[in-house]
Write a protein that holds these residues in place. Structure first.
Motif, PDB file in Angstrom:
ATOM      1  N   GLY A  40       0.771  -1.237   0.000  1.00  0.00           N
ATOM      2  CA  GLY A  40       0.000   0.000   0.000  1.00  0.00           C
ATOM      3  C   GLY A  40       0.802   1.286   0.000  1.00  0.00           C
ATOM      4  O   GLY A  40       0.453   2.224   0.705  1.00  0.00           O
ATOM      5  N   GLY A  41       1.874   1.361  -0.771  1.00  0.00           N
ATOM      6  CA  GLY A  41       2.655   2.578  -0.857  1.00  0.00           C
ATOM      7  C   GLY A  41       3.725   2.722   0.212  1.00  0.00           C
ATOM      8  O   GLY A  41       4.447   3.709   0.237  1.00  0.00           O
ATOM      9  N   THR A  42       3.827   1.761   1.115  1.00  0.00           N
ATOM     10  CA  THR A  42       4.897   1.789   2.112  1.00  0.00           C
ATOM     11  C   THR A  42       5.742   0.530   1.988  1.00  0.00           C
ATOM     12  O   THR A  42       5.245  -0.529   1.626  1.00  0.00           O
ATOM     13  CB  THR A  42       4.357   1.894   3.558  1.00  0.00           C
ATOM     14  OG1 THR A  42       3.563   0.752   3.832  1.00  0.00           O
ATOM     15  CG2 THR A  42       3.538   3.150   3.754  1.00  0.00           C
ATOM     16  N   THR A  62       9.234   9.816  -2.787  1.00  0.00           N
ATOM     17  CA  THR A  62       9.379   8.763  -1.794  1.00  0.00           C
ATOM     18  C   THR A  62      10.118   9.345  -0.597  1.00  0.00           C
ATOM     19  O   THR A  62      11.159   9.974  -0.760  1.00  0.00           O
ATOM     20  CB  THR A  62      10.159   7.561  -2.357  1.00  0.00           C
ATOM     21  OG1 THR A  62       9.452   7.046  -3.486  1.00  0.00           O
ATOM     22  CG2 THR A  62      10.314   6.463  -1.313  1.00  0.00           C
ATOM     23  N   THR A  63       9.559   9.145   0.595  1.00  0.00           N
ATOM     24  CA  THR A  63      10.167   9.664   1.818  1.00  0.00           C
ATOM     25  C   THR A  63      10.599   8.508   2.704  1.00  0.00           C
ATOM     26  O   THR A  63       9.834   7.576   2.938  1.00  0.00           O
ATOM     27  CB  THR A  63       9.177  10.560   2.593  1.00  0.00           C
ATOM     28  OG1 THR A  63       8.764  11.615   1.741  1.00  0.00           O
ATOM     29  CG2 THR A  63       9.813  11.140   3.833  1.00  0.00           C
ATOM     30  N   ASP A  64      11.837   8.582   3.183  1.00  0.00           N
ATOM     31  CA  ASP A  64      12.350   7.636   4.161  1.00  0.00           C
ATOM     32  C   ASP A  64      11.903   8.163   5.523  1.00  0.00           C
ATOM     33  O   ASP A  64      12.455   9.139   6.028  1.00  0.00           O
ATOM     34  CB  ASP A  64      13.874   7.553   4.071  1.00  0.00           C
ATOM     35  CG  ASP A  64      14.491   6.559   5.039  1.00  0.00           C
ATOM     36  OD1 ASP A  64      13.812   6.147   6.002  1.00  0.00           O
ATOM     37  OD2 ASP A  64      15.664   6.206   4.839  1.00  0.00           O
ATOM     38  N   THR A  70      14.063  12.683   1.422  1.00  0.00           N
ATOM     39  CA  THR A  70      13.058  12.606   0.354  1.00  0.00           C
ATOM     40  C   THR A  70      13.752  12.404  -0.980  1.00  0.00           C
ATOM     41  O   THR A  70      14.760  13.042  -1.266  1.00  0.00           O
ATOM     42  CB  THR A  70      12.206  13.885   0.327  1.00  0.00           C
ATOM     43  OG1 THR A  70      11.561  14.035   1.588  1.00  0.00           O
ATOM     44  CG2 THR A  70      11.146  13.823  -0.750  1.00  0.00           C
ATOM     45  N   TYR A  71      13.173  11.520  -1.790  1.00  0.00           N
ATOM     46  CA  TYR A  71      13.711  11.201  -3.110  1.00  0.00           C
ATOM     47  C   TYR A  71      12.641  11.485  -4.147  1.00  0.00           C
ATOM     48  O   TYR A  71      11.467  11.197  -3.924  1.00  0.00           O
ATOM     49  CB  TYR A  71      14.095   9.710  -3.180  1.00  0.00           C
ATOM     50  CG  TYR A  71      15.144   9.337  -2.158  1.00  0.00           C
ATOM     51  CD1 TYR A  71      16.481   9.347  -2.486  1.00  0.00           C
ATOM     52  CD2 TYR A  71      14.773   8.983  -0.865  1.00  0.00           C
ATOM     53  CE1 TYR A  71      17.450   9.014  -1.558  1.00  0.00           C
ATOM     54  CE2 TYR A  71      15.724   8.653   0.077  1.00  0.00           C
ATOM     55  CZ  TYR A  71      17.059   8.670  -0.266  1.00  0.00           C
ATOM     56  OH  TYR A  71      18.005   8.351   0.660  1.00  0.00           O
TER      57      TYR A  71
END
Length: 74
Positions: A40-42, A62-64, A70-71
């Motif tokens: 689900g996106g994670t 995408t965030t760590d 953030t990428y």
């Protein structure tokens, strides 16, 4: 499923990431990681140093959540 993506990292550098099964390889740095779960996106990912990272994808960003980095996918 194999995939290939390019990202701008938080340092402004371009990273080319290849996913083969559960293995991620950043071709730009030679570092690898292993996807533990993907839903689900994670994603929960263990890096080559054994640290866990939780990533959340929202569109092309995408965030760590572990480090706050953030990428941006291009």
């Amino acid at each position: 499923m194999d995939s290939n993506a390019s990202f701008f990292g938080p340092d402004g550098a371009l990273h080319q990431v290849i996913r083969c099964g559960s293995t991620l390889t950043d071709v730009s740095t030679g570092r690898s990681a292993f996807v533990i779960s993907d839903s689900g996106g994670t994603s929960l990912v263990a890096d080559q140093d054994g640290r866990l990272h939780q990533y959340m994808k929202n569109g092309s960003m995408t965030t760590d959540l572990t480090t706050g980095a953030t990428y941006f996918e291009i």
